[in-house]
Design a protein around this motif. Structure first.
Motif, PDB file in Angstrom:
ATOM      1  N   CYS A 133       0.851  -1.188   0.000  1.00 45.78           N
ATOM      2  CA  CYS A 133       0.000   0.000   0.000  1.00 45.78           C
ATOM      3  C   CYS A 133       0.887   1.238   0.000  1.00 45.78           C
ATOM      4  O   CYS A 133       1.652   1.446   0.938  1.00 45.78           O
ATOM      5  CB  CYS A 133      -0.883  -0.018   1.250  1.00 45.78           C
ATOM      6  N   TYR A 134       0.831   2.000  -1.059  1.00 46.16           N
ATOM      7  CA  TYR A 134       1.602   3.251  -1.082  1.00 46.16           C
ATOM      8  C   TYR A 134       0.766   4.355  -1.696  1.00 46.16           C
ATOM      9  O   TYR A 134      -0.268   4.097  -2.319  1.00 46.16           O
ATOM     10  CB  TYR A 134       2.936   3.078  -1.822  1.00 46.16           C
ATOM     11  N   ALA A 135       1.241   5.582  -1.472  1.00 44.26           N
ATOM     12  CA  ALA A 135       0.550   6.748  -2.015  1.00 44.26           C
ATOM     13  C   ALA A 135       1.468   7.405  -3.026  1.00 44.26           C
ATOM     14  O   ALA A 135       2.451   6.784  -3.459  1.00 44.26           O
ATOM     15  CB  ALA A 135       0.203   7.708  -0.881  1.00 44.26           C
ATOM     16  N   LEU A 170      10.275  -0.833  -2.233  1.00 45.15           N
ATOM     17  CA  LEU A 170       9.739   0.314  -1.479  1.00 45.15           C
ATOM     18  C   LEU A 170      10.007   1.613  -2.228  1.00 45.15           C
ATOM     19  O   LEU A 170      11.094   1.827  -2.768  1.00 45.15           O
ATOM     20  CB  LEU A 170      10.376   0.380  -0.089  1.00 45.15           C
ATOM     21  N   ARG A 171       8.998   2.451  -2.260  1.00 42.44           N
ATOM     22  CA  ARG A 171       9.083   3.739  -2.963  1.00 42.44           C
ATOM     23  C   ARG A 171       8.906   4.877  -1.971  1.00 42.44           C
ATOM     24  O   ARG A 171       8.447   4.654  -0.844  1.00 42.44           O
ATOM     25  CB  ARG A 171       7.939   3.837  -3.987  1.00 42.44           C
ATOM     26  N   PHE A 172       9.175   6.109  -2.422  1.00 43.16           N
ATOM     27  CA  PHE A 172       8.911   7.266  -1.553  1.00 43.16           C
ATOM     28  C   PHE A 172       7.448   7.195  -1.084  1.00 43.16           C
ATOM     29  O   PHE A 172       7.125   7.515   0.051  1.00 43.16           O
ATOM     30  CB  PHE A 172       9.135   8.587  -2.297  1.00 43.16           C
ATOM     31  N   THR A 176       6.142  10.337  -7.330  1.00 43.05           N
ATOM     32  CA  THR A 176       6.838   9.871  -6.118  1.00 43.05           C
ATOM     33  C   THR A 176       6.600   8.388  -5.851  1.00 43.05           C
ATOM     34  O   THR A 176       7.362   7.763  -5.115  1.00 43.05           O
ATOM     35  CB  THR A 176       6.433  10.688  -4.868  1.00 43.05           C
ATOM     36  N   ASP A 177       5.548   7.829  -6.441  1.00 48.82           N
ATOM     37  CA  ASP A 177       5.329   6.386  -6.288  1.00 48.82           C
ATOM     38  C   ASP A 177       6.232   5.593  -7.223  1.00 48.82           C
ATOM     39  O   ASP A 177       6.258   4.360  -7.166  1.00 48.82           O
ATOM     40  CB  ASP A 177       3.859   6.026  -6.540  1.00 48.82           C
ATOM     41  N   ASN A 178       6.975   6.295  -8.080  1.00 48.33           N
ATOM     42  CA  ASN A 178       7.918   5.614  -8.965  1.00 48.33           C
ATOM     43  C   ASN A 178       9.361   5.946  -8.603  1.00 48.33           C
ATOM     44  O   ASN A 178      10.261   5.839  -9.440  1.00 48.33           O
ATOM     45  CB  ASN A 178       7.639   5.983 -10.424  1.00 48.33           C
ATOM     46  N   MET A 179       9.569   6.368  -7.355  1.00 48.33           N
ATOM     47  CA  MET A 179      10.917   6.708  -6.871  1.00 48.33           C
ATOM     48  C   MET A 179      11.332   5.683  -5.829  1.00 48.33           C
ATOM     49  O   MET A 179      10.728   5.588  -4.751  1.00 48.33           O
ATOM     50  CB  MET A 179      10.905   8.099  -6.221  1.00 48.33           C
ATOM     51  N   ILE A 198      13.065   2.451 -11.341  1.00 48.81           N
ATOM     52  CA  ILE A 198      11.941   1.555 -11.080  1.00 48.81           C
ATOM     53  C   ILE A 198      10.750   1.970 -11.931  1.00 48.81           C
ATOM     54  O   ILE A 198      10.584   3.142 -12.237  1.00 48.81           O
ATOM     55  CB  ILE A 198      11.578   1.597  -9.563  1.00 48.81           C
ATOM     56  N   ASP A 199       9.952   0.998 -12.317  1.00 50.88           N
ATOM     57  CA  ASP A 199       8.719   1.219 -13.090  1.00 50.88           C
ATOM     58  C   ASP A 199       8.996   1.741 -14.499  1.00 50.88           C
ATOM     59  O   ASP A 199       8.989   2.930 -14.748  1.00 50.88           O
ATOM     60  CB  ASP A 199       7.748   2.146 -12.353  1.00 50.88           C
ATOM     61  N   TYR A 200       9.216   0.805 -15.373  1.00 50.46           N
ATOM     62  CA  TYR A 200       9.513   1.155 -16.769  1.00 50.46           C
ATOM     63  C   TYR A 200       8.214   1.279 -17.553  1.00 50.46           C
ATOM     64  O   TYR A 200       7.585   0.286 -17.878  1.00 50.46           O
ATOM     65  CB  TYR A 200      10.425   0.091 -17.371  1.00 50.46           C
TER      66      TYR A 200
HETATM   67 MG    MG Z   1       4.279   2.873 -10.696  1.00 48.31          MG
END
Ligand code: MG
Ligand code: AMP
Length: 519
Positions: free
Chosen positions: A88-90, A201-203, A269-272, A279-281
């Motif tokens: 779960c991320y924002a 894990l992302r920001f 920020t969910d792709n950092m 991350i996330d191509y």
């Molecule tokens: Mg993403």
């Protein structure tokens, strides 16, 4: 070597944090937890299309030799020791708070432990709906999966920190996509990539509990991340020191992207990555003609927020979001603000060192820094193919006499023949360059060696990926296989059949220059 099916998986993340264990997959908000249990939804017939031998060897994973093993890669088999979940991320998307996002189509099966005790998350992308799928289907199409598979491996071999891809599996199912967002939805073949990283894990994973004012969850996640992935950081001020290290790694990643000409396209920020990985191509691209304003993402066109040249500044903006998320763990924000302010100095120092390496210059003194600035301005005006230009620069004969000779030398890098003023600029720039080379103490060969180690010769251009995908969709995997080999050695001239500019037709064809987020 161990089999995917008989391995005993670790599940540290799931065992450490509170999760929603209901197993329900319908879309919803999940306050109070950091993940939801989510089992992959089986597909028609998982078929192995690609397998990363080197990564598998590194991890000690045996290549699937039975349908059972392939079923794991397609989400059709979950073994006893796996505890699959969606995190779960924002996130902030295109500069705006987007609230809860989460793994809408990625499911971590478990953690693979290697002999050193290090663990790697094995995650399926496109494995079906999770509580975070919102209105989408949780699936991925072949074209986007091929792009993630090839490019994340290419970045690894380029020496750029990245998540990896272990396998690419066709699902045998069709997925409905409106590729151009113009009301023309069509069925496309579905696929699943198994991607691998120490952590995904992302920001945004930290922004989520912070936004919900779940400070205990936030503190626990931060402590866990530090002790597990940054174990050298300990003591009273560890959160601040950790933030500084995340900042440093992020700055280093941006410098690497600028070095190889990579444009991510969706730097939300969910792709950092909290580990400083690419991350996330999605709708990414390499630069062809040098243009800091280039964005490959059609959704990004209005503001060009994620254009090539803006990436370092956007990374800082994203780090600002992370700092805000961490602020509740501090009594005041001064130290975090000061750390964030330090980003520019850290970035520019790394940037000029990288540029000096790209240009084969030994010193990063005032004169060379000023030359690097002028050189970049010249590239913006001249718009040569970035990759080819640097290759030709490494081969530049030092004794070239006039404008015409210099223009001829760089001919292959130009998309349009330079006019008189441009030829003059090119000549002046190379003359200044030769003068700077003269300040080196080591012989020219050393400088050339340094340039060859820092300038990729082969890049996965979007038109090549697009051709490989078309091939795969019609049952011809020859180009895909060639690219899979070529990306392993992009600094040498081993795969020079791909040492060429983007062809003219590719500027007009969808997926060859610009891409949509539809994947
Ligand atoms: Mg993403
Ligand atoms: P992205 O722009 O790919 O980073 O995705 C942003 C958010 O949308 C993430 O929460 C993804 O999990 C979610 N998402 C993207 N595509 C899909 C899909 N096909 N099904 C479910 N969720 C998706």
């Amino acid at each position: 070597m161990q089999q995917l099916s008989s391995k005993e998986y670790k599940n540290e993340f799931v065992n450490t944090f509170d999760g929603d264990d209901s197993g329900e997959l319908h879309p919803r908000q999940t306050p109070g937890v950091l993940y939801s249990k989510a089992t992959p939804t089986p597909v028609k017939k998982p078929t192995l299309l690609a397998w990363s031998e080197d990564l598998a060897k590194e991890l000690g994973i045996e290549k699937p030799s039975s349908q059972e093993e392939t079923d794991i890669l397609g989400g059709n088999l979950v073994t006893d020791t796996m505890q699959p979940y969606a995190a779960c991320y924002a996130g902030h998307q295109f500069g705006h708070w987007a609230g809860q996002l989460g793994d809408g189509r990625a499911i971590t099966l478990g953690e693979w432990e290697v002999a050193t005790g290090k663990t790697f998350e094995l995650q399926l992308k496109g494995a079906g709906p999770t509580p975070y799928s919102r209105r989408a289907d949780g699936r991925a199409v072949l074209r986007s999966s091929v792009r993630e598979y090839l490019m994340s491996e290419a970045m690894h071999y380029l020496g750029v920190p990245t998540t990896r891809a272990l396998s690419l599996v066709a699902t045998g199912d069709e997925v409905l996509r409106d590729m151009f967002y113009n009301g023309n939805a069509a069925y496309e073949p579905g696929a699943i990539v198994m991607r691998v990283a120490p952590s995904f894990l992302r920001f945004g994973n930290f922004e989520m509990p912070a936004a919900r004012k779940e400070i205990d969850n936030l503190r626990k996640l931060v402590d866990w991340t530090i002790s597990r992935y940054y174990p050298h950081i300990q003591g009273e001020d560890k959160v601040l020191r950790w933030f500084k290290e995340v900042l440093e790694r992020t700055a280093a990643l941006m410098v690497d992207w600028m070095r190889v000409g990579f444009v991510h396209g969706v730097m939300n920020t969910d792709n950092m990555s909290i580990l400083g990985l690419t991350i996330d191509y999605g709708p990414y691209s390499f630069l062809d003609d040098y243009d800091p304003k280039f964005t490959p993402n059609t959704t990004d066109l209005p503001g060009r927020r994620y254009a090539f040249g803006r990436q370092p500044a956007i990374a800082k903006w994203n780090l600002g979001c992370l700092a805000s998320a961490l602020a509740p763990l501090f009594s005041g924000t001064e130290e975090l603000v000061a750390a964030l302010e330090g980003y520019d100095a850290i970035y520019w120092e790394k940037y000029y060192t990288m540029m000096a390496n790209k240009l084969g210059l030994e010193q990063v003194d005032k004169e060379n820094v000023s030359f690097i600035d002028d050189f970049e301005k010249a590239l913006i005006t001249l718009k040569p193919d970035m990759t080819i230009f640097y290759q030709l620069l490494a081969d530049l004969p030092l004794e070239l006499q006039d404008e015409q000779q210099v223009a001829d030398h760089f001919k292959e890098s130009f998309y349009a023949a330079p006019d008189k003023a441009e030829r003059q600029l090119l000549y002046n720039t190379t003359q200044a360059y030769v003068e700077k080379l003269g300040k080196n103490t080591a012989p020219r060969e050393e400088s050339q060696k340094r340039m060859r180690a820092n300038n990729p010769r082969i890049i996965l251009r979007n038109y090549l990926l697009s051709q490989a995908i078309e091939g795969l969709e019609s049952g011809d995997d020859s180009l895909f296989i060639k690219l899979q080999e070529a990306l392993k050695d992009t600094y040498s001239n081993k795969s020079d059949e791909f040492f060429a500019k983007r062809p003219e037709w590719a500027t007009k064809k969808a997926g060859c220059s610009m891409l949509s987020c539809s994947s």
